[in-house]
Write a protein that holds these residues in place. Structure first.
Motif, PDB file in Angstrom:
ATOM      1  N   THR B 126     -23.930  54.258 -17.599  1.00 12.00           N
ATOM      2  CA  THR B 126     -22.579  54.225 -16.888  1.00 12.00           C
ATOM      3  C   THR B 126     -22.166  53.077 -17.032  1.00 12.00           C
ATOM      4  O   THR B 126     -20.833  52.833 -17.207  1.00 12.00           O
ATOM      5  N   TYR B 127     -22.932  51.855 -17.064  1.00  9.55           N
ATOM      6  CA  TYR B 127     -22.264  50.568 -17.252  1.00  9.55           C
ATOM      7  C   TYR B 127     -23.176  50.090 -18.646  1.00  9.55           C
ATOM      8  O   TYR B 127     -24.176  50.553 -18.924  1.00  9.55           O
ATOM      9  N   LEU B 128     -22.346  49.447 -19.665  1.00 12.32           N
ATOM     10  CA  LEU B 128     -22.821  48.789 -20.572  1.00 12.32           C
ATOM     11  C   LEU B 128     -23.741  47.852 -20.428  1.00 12.32           C
ATOM     12  O   LEU B 128     -25.057  47.591 -21.029  1.00 12.32           O
ATOM     13  N   SER B 129     -23.560  46.687 -19.641  1.00 14.89           N
ATOM     14  CA  SER B 129     -24.294  45.935 -19.295  1.00 14.89           C
ATOM     15  C   SER B 129     -24.231  44.993 -18.045  1.00 14.89           C
ATOM     16  O   SER B 129     -22.903  45.379 -17.605  1.00 14.89           O
ATOM     17  N   ALA B 130     -24.666  44.294 -17.538  1.00 12.02           N
ATOM     18  CA  ALA B 130     -24.535  43.450 -16.179  1.00 12.02           C
ATOM     19  C   ALA B 130     -25.425  42.089 -16.458  1.00 12.02           C
ATOM     20  O   ALA B 130     -26.524  41.934 -16.632  1.00 12.02           O
ATOM     21  N   TYR B 131     -24.294  41.069 -16.469  1.00  9.38           N
ATOM     22  CA  TYR B 131     -24.936  39.799 -16.747  1.00  9.38           C
ATOM     23  C   TYR B 131     -24.273  38.524 -16.179  1.00  9.38           C
ATOM     24  O   TYR B 131     -23.001  38.650 -15.733  1.00  9.38           O
ATOM     25  N   PRO B 132     -24.843  37.503 -15.594  1.00  8.42           N
ATOM     26  CA  PRO B 132     -24.114  36.456 -15.107  1.00  8.42           C
ATOM     27  C   PRO B 132     -23.226  35.640 -16.046  1.00  8.42           C
ATOM     28  O   PRO B 132     -23.864  35.811 -17.318  1.00  8.42           O
ATOM     29  N   LEU B 133     -22.337  34.865 -15.750  1.00  7.28           N
ATOM     30  CA  LEU B 133     -21.500  34.270 -16.593  1.00  7.28           C
ATOM     31  C   LEU B 133     -22.095  32.956 -16.823  1.00  7.28           C
ATOM     32  O   LEU B 133     -22.576  32.156 -15.881  1.00  7.28           O
ATOM     33  N   HIS B 134     -21.859  32.492 -17.901  1.00  7.83           N
ATOM     34  CA  HIS B 134     -21.977  31.176 -18.378  1.00  7.83           C
ATOM     35  C   HIS B 134     -21.012  30.270 -17.537  1.00  7.83           C
ATOM     36  O   HIS B 134     -20.009  30.700 -17.068  1.00  7.83           O
ATOM     37  N   ASP B 135     -21.422  29.004 -17.593  1.00  7.85           N
ATOM     38  CA  ASP B 135     -20.596  28.121 -16.781  1.00  7.85           C
ATOM     39  C   ASP B 135     -19.362  27.583 -17.396  1.00  7.85           C
ATOM     40  O   ASP B 135     -18.475  27.548 -16.617  1.00  7.85           O
ATOM     41  N   GLY B 136     -19.181  27.883 -18.568  1.00  8.36           N
ATOM     42  CA  GLY B 136     -18.011  27.653 -19.600  1.00  8.36           C
ATOM     43  C   GLY B 136     -18.469  27.535 -20.794  1.00  8.36           C
ATOM     44  O   GLY B 136     -19.176  28.037 -21.427  1.00  8.36           O
ATOM     45  N   GLN B 137     -17.723  26.890 -21.729  1.00  9.23           N
ATOM     46  CA  GLN B 137     -17.640  27.003 -23.137  1.00  9.23           C
ATOM     47  C   GLN B 137     -18.701  25.626 -23.539  1.00  9.23           C
ATOM     48  O   GLN B 137     -18.347  24.540 -22.791  1.00  9.23           O
ATOM     49  N   TYR B 138     -19.564  25.842 -24.478  1.00  3.73           N
ATOM     50  CA  TYR B 138     -20.667  24.849 -24.409  1.00  3.73           C
ATOM     51  C   TYR B 138     -19.904  23.624 -25.372  1.00  3.73           C
ATOM     52  O   TYR B 138     -20.703  22.625 -25.522  1.00  3.73           O
ATOM     53  N   TRP B 139     -18.701  23.822 -25.856  1.00  2.00           N
ATOM     54  CA  TRP B 139     -18.114  22.881 -26.734  1.00  2.00           C
ATOM     55  C   TRP B 139     -17.240  21.792 -26.127  1.00  2.00           C
ATOM     56  O   TRP B 139     -16.849  20.735 -26.778  1.00  2.00           O
ATOM     57  N   LYS B 140     -16.874  22.112 -24.835  1.00  2.00           N
ATOM     58  CA  LYS B 140     -16.021  21.250 -24.264  1.00  2.00           C
ATOM     59  C   LYS B 140     -16.240  21.308 -22.791  1.00  2.00           C
ATOM     60  O   LYS B 140     -16.746  22.214 -22.153  1.00  2.00           O
ATOM     61  N   PRO B 141     -16.179  19.994 -22.060  1.00  2.12           N
ATOM     62  CA  PRO B 141     -16.327  19.775 -20.880  1.00  2.12           C
ATOM     63  C   PRO B 141     -15.436  20.808 -19.776  1.00  2.12           C
ATOM     64  O   PRO B 141     -14.716  21.116 -20.270  1.00  2.12           O
ATOM     65  N   SER B 142     -15.755  20.940 -18.433  1.00  2.00           N
ATOM     66  CA  SER B 142     -14.834  21.498 -17.764  1.00  2.00           C
ATOM     67  C   SER B 142     -13.585  20.664 -17.525  1.00  2.00           C
ATOM     68  O   SER B 142     -13.834  19.663 -17.322  1.00  2.00           O
ATOM     69  N   ARG B 143     -12.531  21.353 -17.337  1.00  2.00           N
ATOM     70  CA  ARG B 143     -11.268  20.734 -17.164  1.00  2.00           C
ATOM     71  C   ARG B 143     -11.165  20.124 -15.641  1.00  2.00           C
ATOM     72  O   ARG B 143     -10.549  19.109 -15.534  1.00  2.00           O
ATOM     73  N   THR B 144     -11.506  20.922 -14.727  1.00  2.00           N
ATOM     74  CA  THR B 144     -11.443  20.411 -13.232  1.00  2.00           C
ATOM     75  C   THR B 144     -12.615  19.262 -13.168  1.00  2.00           C
ATOM     76  O   THR B 144     -14.014  19.961 -13.238  1.00  2.00           O
ATOM     77  N   PRO B 145     -12.413  18.334 -12.630  1.00  2.00           N
ATOM     78  CA  PRO B 145     -13.473  17.304 -12.544  1.00  2.00           C
ATOM     79  C   PRO B 145     -14.543  17.835 -11.662  1.00  2.00           C
ATOM     80  O   PRO B 145     -15.728  17.431 -11.307  1.00  2.00           O
ATOM     81  N   SER B 146     -14.200  18.391 -10.447  1.00  2.00           N
ATOM     82  CA  SER B 146     -14.956  18.729  -9.402  1.00  2.00           C
ATOM     83  C   SER B 146     -16.208  19.797  -9.881  1.00  2.00           C
ATOM     84  O   SER B 146     -17.293  19.766  -9.284  1.00  2.00           O
ATOM     85  N   HIS B 147     -15.762  20.625 -10.809  1.00  2.00           N
ATOM     86  CA  HIS B 147     -16.878  21.595 -11.200  1.00  2.00           C
ATOM     87  C   HIS B 147     -17.540  20.969 -12.371  1.00  2.00           C
ATOM     88  O   HIS B 147     -16.640  20.749 -13.611  1.00  2.00           O
ATOM     89  N   ILE B 148     -18.639  20.932 -12.673  1.00  2.00           N
ATOM     90  CA  ILE B 148     -19.572  20.351 -13.879  1.00  2.00           C
ATOM     91  C   ILE B 148     -19.768  21.471 -14.580  1.00  2.00           C
ATOM     92  O   ILE B 148     -20.655  22.547 -14.073  1.00  2.00           O
ATOM     93  N   ASN B 149     -19.291  21.571 -15.764  1.00  2.00           N
ATOM     94  CA  ASN B 149     -19.810  22.537 -16.754  1.00  2.00           C
ATOM     95  C   ASN B 149     -21.260  22.276 -17.265  1.00  2.00           C
ATOM     96  O   ASN B 149     -21.489  21.476 -18.137  1.00  2.00           O
ATOM     97  N   GLU B 150     -22.219  22.948 -16.600  1.00  2.00           N
ATOM     98  CA  GLU B 150     -23.702  22.598 -17.025  1.00  2.00           C
ATOM     99  C   GLU B 150     -24.025  22.984 -18.331  1.00  2.00           C
ATOM    100  O   GLU B 150     -24.683  22.538 -19.022  1.00  2.00           O
ATOM    101  N   ARG B 151     -23.334  24.157 -18.859  1.00  2.00           N
ATOM    102  CA  ARG B 151     -23.543  24.555 -20.263  1.00  2.00           C
ATOM    103  C   ARG B 151     -23.380  23.503 -21.013  1.00  2.00           C
ATOM    104  O   ARG B 151     -24.036  23.233 -22.253  1.00  2.00           O
ATOM    105  N   TYR B 152     -22.258  23.040 -21.073  1.00  2.00           N
ATOM    106  CA  TYR B 152     -21.734  21.744 -21.821  1.00  2.00           C
ATOM    107  C   TYR B 152     -22.876  20.711 -21.828  1.00  2.00           C
ATOM    108  O   TYR B 152     -23.219  20.011 -22.720  1.00  2.00           O
TER     109      TYR B 152
END
Lengths: 764, 764
Positions: B126-152
């Motif tokens: 019924t669903y293909l998959s269920a997964y949590p999202l990554h924090d953002g892209q691993y090759w660039k930091p998050s644009r908003t300074p309040s949120h830290i892109n841990e994946r990066y």
């Protein structure tokens, strides 16, 4: 303040009112019932009718129903099932609380420091003693029906020797004496039950030996006047001893077969498994007890971790406790080092003394042996006894007895010294004190009791050399040879003497010492009525159950466990003797505690502590010792090698073994003065070893068969140890430490407790 | 509801608001900070300047300060240090909560039973998959300074190969992936650190071998044309093979010395101790981690104990749960027995298949050897290669490669089958599923990877017989002899090939498989901008980190641990290879998780679980295998026996050893058709064994020296095993499982937490 009957002793009776109990129950985190448990009691096993006589009545076995419990809290008293304030806290809890208060009670100031605790007052002899009162007299029930005299119940159902076959009322013991003493009796009972199995199998092995004693090939050949009677053996000592004929040891070789037969291997293997199961099931038993006695979250005994007053008195410096962040007395390590050094030296010196006394016993045996041998040779009256009492046996009997006496004497002094030394180390807590003392005394006792057995099992008769080139100790005494019937029988003798002497002496001492002591104390008051002779004075006249009382009981049991496991391959009856001893021991201890001792202050414990590690270590060592005993001390491997590889008679493969196992020595090769004086009509004599005959190019060098036998012995050790260890690890891995149903019960109790408290808080 | 860029996939984005988080944090008993911890962080060790380059910046290493924590409770939110509701719960906790809700969410009714959980919807597609999202892209930091892109941050500080020498940011990994994955990397890192020591010592042993290679007596004699060149060896196969001169194996014997020298014994002992320390310190590390990651009271993973939807769907009956007293689905044991039977059969069949493939590889070697030997003999062009490539080496090389291929293929099929079978057993919980599968696969892999090594180490060349009376397999193929330079070198070859092949294949596969897969999935979207190609779609195009992902990582590590410990006496460089592999492995796994996989749902775990038992078992087995390798596979003991007992040259005691170790055979004694066709100018040939010469009365029977050597070998095993085991138990007893400072910290935290909550309740 109460005066005594003798008019010289004054008593202070301390009574804890409800408010005090409630306050300290909370401080000590004592768990109290909040609801009847809905987990059914274990049902009787299917064999209930057979086990009937062993069981106690349910009212004695379970003095109160099972409850869910929670840590007591003053502010939610309504949560708890308080029917009667006088009996809500069991008497062991009450005396624990009172002692807790007493041991923290300030009584004066000295140099700006508060002086604290009853222990210090006792040490300074301000008070003679402090003890909780017994419930009443053990020989009659309480007169008021509302109050149950637990001491009487215990005496009726537990401390009587006629109940030796009954189970113990463990919950009652716990209620009356606290968990620490309770768990000792659980352990002793469990150990006794497990011994039953080992004793039965051991007995079966012994009976097998008994049945096959008459028609075993080896002793038949030794006894045969045409075989054993024709074999001239080399003299057993230099100069004075004469040649002798093998059939003189006929009877002895039959006895030897009792313990040195095929069933020995089986029994050694069996005991390897038994000891593993013993430890694994004990872990389960302990886990079950932890649940039943509400010790699941209990971590350490407050009382045990409390600083010792001696320590506080000696400490000048303070240091922050990393847990509470409070300053507390601290003794820098460097202040203690001299005492550690002293105690280390004492231990080593004690052991050295022991080993040297061992050596001197050996020297005694060596020097006495020649005398014995020549004496028995010359005395015509002893000729009849000779078949029963070989010179070896006589020497080893008297040696063992001597050894035994030395052991007991050394023990006595060493214990006094090590207790004194341990005090001088100024340990921080009582726990530190106990473990330091445990280590010292256990190490000493281990060497003390087992070294003689180790010597007989693994060294005696191994490095004798051969006729004409014997090895000499200190260039004076010829090394001891084993008995002609084999080395195993000597180990058996040694073991039997030490074990039985220790057990009989131990039990008689344990029973008589308090009896005599109390008889002396009470000699004047014996005839007085109870009105004049008050309960507190009666209890005061009893002996104190010292802090180390339990320690010695455990030590005794563990040393016995060593006898049962370490050398069991040489003596399959050891478990039976231990079983009989333990059945007596339980009742003697019970009788002692209920009738001869003051009631000890209750203490908590959730395991047998460091003794479990020691038992585990012994179990591991026993695998090695038993494999070595079967391989090197017994005669099984040489016999098997002969059976499979050297026998020429296919219908009776063992025939000829005796002849084969004795090497030939040319009398003319004896060095000066070592051969007997008078010339005989033969030119060769025989000795136990596998060496080349005198006409070989490498005469008296180990022959091929020696190496075959050696290879077989070592192969046996490797195979046996690997098999037993494999089983051990498999069993330990397969049997969970906490049984599944106990895990479920603990979870159920946790769940219910949280729920009940939650509901209670909501409805408040 | 969000549409995708490809227009065919639809996404449901699930977001948990504060109220939901708070509710379920209480249900799941999640511990949250209540106060800054007053326990100081561990200080850097004295070597901080040397360790500087290895360290990560403190902000990365400790992403947040240490706190005292308490189980979260909605009703006392003020107790907790909530600065920002959006970041109070770490992202791993948030996704754990969401997944917990999803997996219990009812979605319909079927036959009166509620249908529950996302797993079932996923199973039914019924669903293909269920997964949590990554924090953002691993090759660039998050644009908003309040949120830290841990994946990066992770990618920058952890998942780059150029950081291979750095420590891992373990707290960050735990925050992002949860404790279960975190603890895997802690274990891998710890294992790698410990390997460093073993690798250095192993390297030292290897260098010792290298330095003493040129001037060692044995190979000098083999290479000497006057000694080795004069020794005519018996042919290696029947009929076609010719006699050969010992010095043809000159170079090979030098190589053999590299691994088969005195340092082998030392290294075997060292590794026995190392493995014990490894396990003991791991227990300490794990205990420390339990404190640092707040897992002290954590018992089981809720998620793990939850009933599997497949189980619930299959169950018709209900039974009372003894803990909760609620009815829950229950499957009687008898319903499962057929499947247990099937799975037991599969395991046995799989193993049988494996062993038979092993045997067929042996048969291949036996049958090919003769061909190789005669071919190399006849081909003139190969004469130059001959000193490098003996027929034995050629056979064993090709055999090992074949074996390796067989292993990999069997592995692939067996894993599929056993996963299927385990599903069919319908295990109750996910935990049961995993342990059933673990057992199956581990047993199989153990046999798969190690059986070849066991064969070479303990069976090959042991039962060859002797010229004229060789033993034949299936009456057809003559048993394999060891290489003339000794059996150890063959084990080394075997081990090197399997280990290195496995590691290279494993790492390349691990790295390439997701890369290729993701490249394929993203092939169309690669050029699109992020606006069109949403984060959830990007993550969807990554590979799923299956529930068994971690299982395979552990399996790989544990099998490698086996190579490092079980046969290490034959190959001191094994730890070095393992070290290199693990350094790569850590970064490959890190890279894979951060860039190539969807973010896995966070899970809790407080230990490596069943793997610890397996490691412990291997450590014990390794003591035995290494002792046996040194005794029976290597040539050290025979050399030592010669050195001490047989050498006649006192200045160079080992000279003449080669000649002494080869027995003499009379060519005339060869049975029909087994000797080489053409007649040569000599009457005897030599072979490796200790047997009587042809002119002895018991010709070709094992001589005295054989028994001496055998006794020495077994004595060595007994001594070595007892020493190592003694050390093992002593170390295990002396090193506490939980370090003292951790115990104090745990106590401090408990004390403070209780105090803070108490104060909070009072002030409310």
């Amino acid at each position: 303040m109460q005066n005594s009957e003798d008019g010289k002793t004054f008593f202070v009776k301390i009574h804890a009112p409800w408010e005090v109990l409630v306050t300290y129950a909370e401080v000590l985190g004592i768990k109290m019932p909040i609801k009847l448990s809905d987990i059914p009691r274990p049902k009787y096993p299917p064999l209930r009718y057979m086990l009937g006589p062993v069981k106690l009545p349910a009212t004695v076995k379970y003095p109160h129903p099972e409850y869910f419990t929670a840590q007591f809290s003053r502010h939610r008293q309504e949560l708890f099932l308080i029917e009667d304030e006088a009996t809500f806290f069991p008497s062991s809890t009450r005396n624990r609380i009172v002692y807790y208060i007493l041991s923290r009670c300030p009584f004066g100031v000295e140099e700006g420091k508060k002086k604290i605790g009853i222990e210090r007052l006792l040490n300074s002899n301000t008070y003679l003693s402090a003890y909780p009162l017994h419930d009443g007299q053990y020989w009659k029930p309480s007169r008021t029906p509302s109050h149950i005299n637990e001491r009487y119940t215990l005496h009726q159902n537990w401390a009587r020797f006629s109940y030796f076959y009954k189970e113990q009322p463990l919950d009652l013991i716990r209620n009356y004496y606290g968990e620490k003493i309770g768990i000792y009796f659980v352990f002793l009972g469990y150990y006794t039950e497990m011994l039953l199995i080992a004793a039965l199998v051991g007995l079966a092995c012994f009976i097998y030996g008994l049945l096959s004693m008459e028609n075993n090939q080896t002793s038949t050949e030794i006894c045969d006047p045409n075989i054993g009677g024709q074999m001239i053996m080399c003299p057993l000592c230099d100069g004075v001893c004469d040649y002798w004929r093998l059939n003189t040891t006929c009877l002895h070789s039959k006895f030897s077969h009792l313990f040195d037969n095929e069933s020995t291997v089986f029994f050694a293997l069996f005991m390897g498994i038994w000891v593993t199961l013993f430890l694994e099931f004990w872990k389960q038993r302990q886990a079950r007890l932890e649940y039943e006695w509400d010790l699941v979250d209990f971590e350490e005994e407050q009382q045990q971790l409390q600083l010792r007053p001696e320590f506080e008195a000696m400490c000048k410096r303070k240091k922050m406790n990393p847990v509470t962040k409070e300053m507390e007395p601290h003794m820098p390590r460097c202040h203690r080092i001299p005492w550690y050094f002293v105690s280390g030296t004492t231990v080593i010196f004690g052991m050295a003394l022991l080993l040297s006394s061992m050596v001197s016993v050996i020297v005694y045996r060596l020097s006495v042996f020649a005398t014995f041998a020549s004496f028995m040779e010359s005395e015509a009256t002893l000729q009849n006894v000779k078949s029963y009492l070989t010179p070896q046996l006589a020497t080893s009997l008297s040696g063992s007895c001597l050894n035994c006496i030395v052991i007991l004497i050394l023990n006595f002094f060493y214990e006094k010294i090590s207790a004194w030394i341990t005090k001088m180390e100024i340990p921080r807590t009582y726990q530190e004190y106990e473990s330091s003392l445990t280590l010292k005394i256990f190490l000493f006792q281990f060497v003390n009791y087992y070294s003689a057995c180790f010597y007989v099992a693994f060294f005696k008769g191994k490095l004798v050399g051969y006729p004409g080139k014997y090895t000499y100790m200190f260039n004076l005494w010829r090394s001891e040879e084993c008995d002609p019937a084999g080395c195993l029988i000597e180990l058996t003798t040694q073991l039997t003497i030490i074990m039985i002497a220790k057990q009989i002496f131990g039990n008689v001492y344990e029973a008589c010492q308090p009896l005599v002591f109390n008889w002396w104390r009470r000699r004047r008051t014996r005839t007085h009525s109870e009105k004049l002779y008050s309960r507190w004075e009666q209890d005061h006249d009893l002996q104190a159950f010292g802090q180390l009382g339990l320690f010695y009981e455990y030590l005794e049991t563990v040393i016995q466990f060593g006898f049962v496991t370490l050398f069991v391959a040489s003596f399959p009856l050891a478990p039976l003797f231990a079983l009989i001893n333990n059945i007596v021991e339980i009742r003697v201890d019970a009788w002692k505690l209920t009738t001869q001792y003051r009631r000890p202050v209750a203490a908590k414990a959730h395991s047998i502590g460091v003794w479990q590690d020691i038992l585990f270590g012994m179990a591991i060592i026993s695998i090695a010792t038993n494999a070595f005993i079967v391989a090197f001390t017994s005669d099984i491997i040489p016999r098997l090698v002969y059976f499979y590889a050297y026998s020429s008679n296919s219908s009776e493969p063992l025939s000829g073994y005796v002849n084969n196992s004795l090497s030939v020595f040319l009398i003319a090769d004896f060095p000066n003065n070592t051969a007997p004086m008078e010339k005989k009509g033969f030119t060769t004599c025989r000795y136990r070893d596998y060496r080349n005959p005198p006409d070989h190019e490498n005469k008296y060098v180990h022959n091929m068969q020696f190496w075959h036998v050696l290879a077989a012995k070592m192969a046996f050790i490797i195979v046996m140890e690997h098999i037993v260890l494999l089983f051990k690890f498999l069993l330990a891995w397969m049997i969970p430490d906490v049984p599944k149903d106990v895990i479920e019960k603990i979870k159920r109790e946790k769940l219910m407790t949280v729920k009940i408290i939650h509901d209670f808080e909501l409805n408040k």
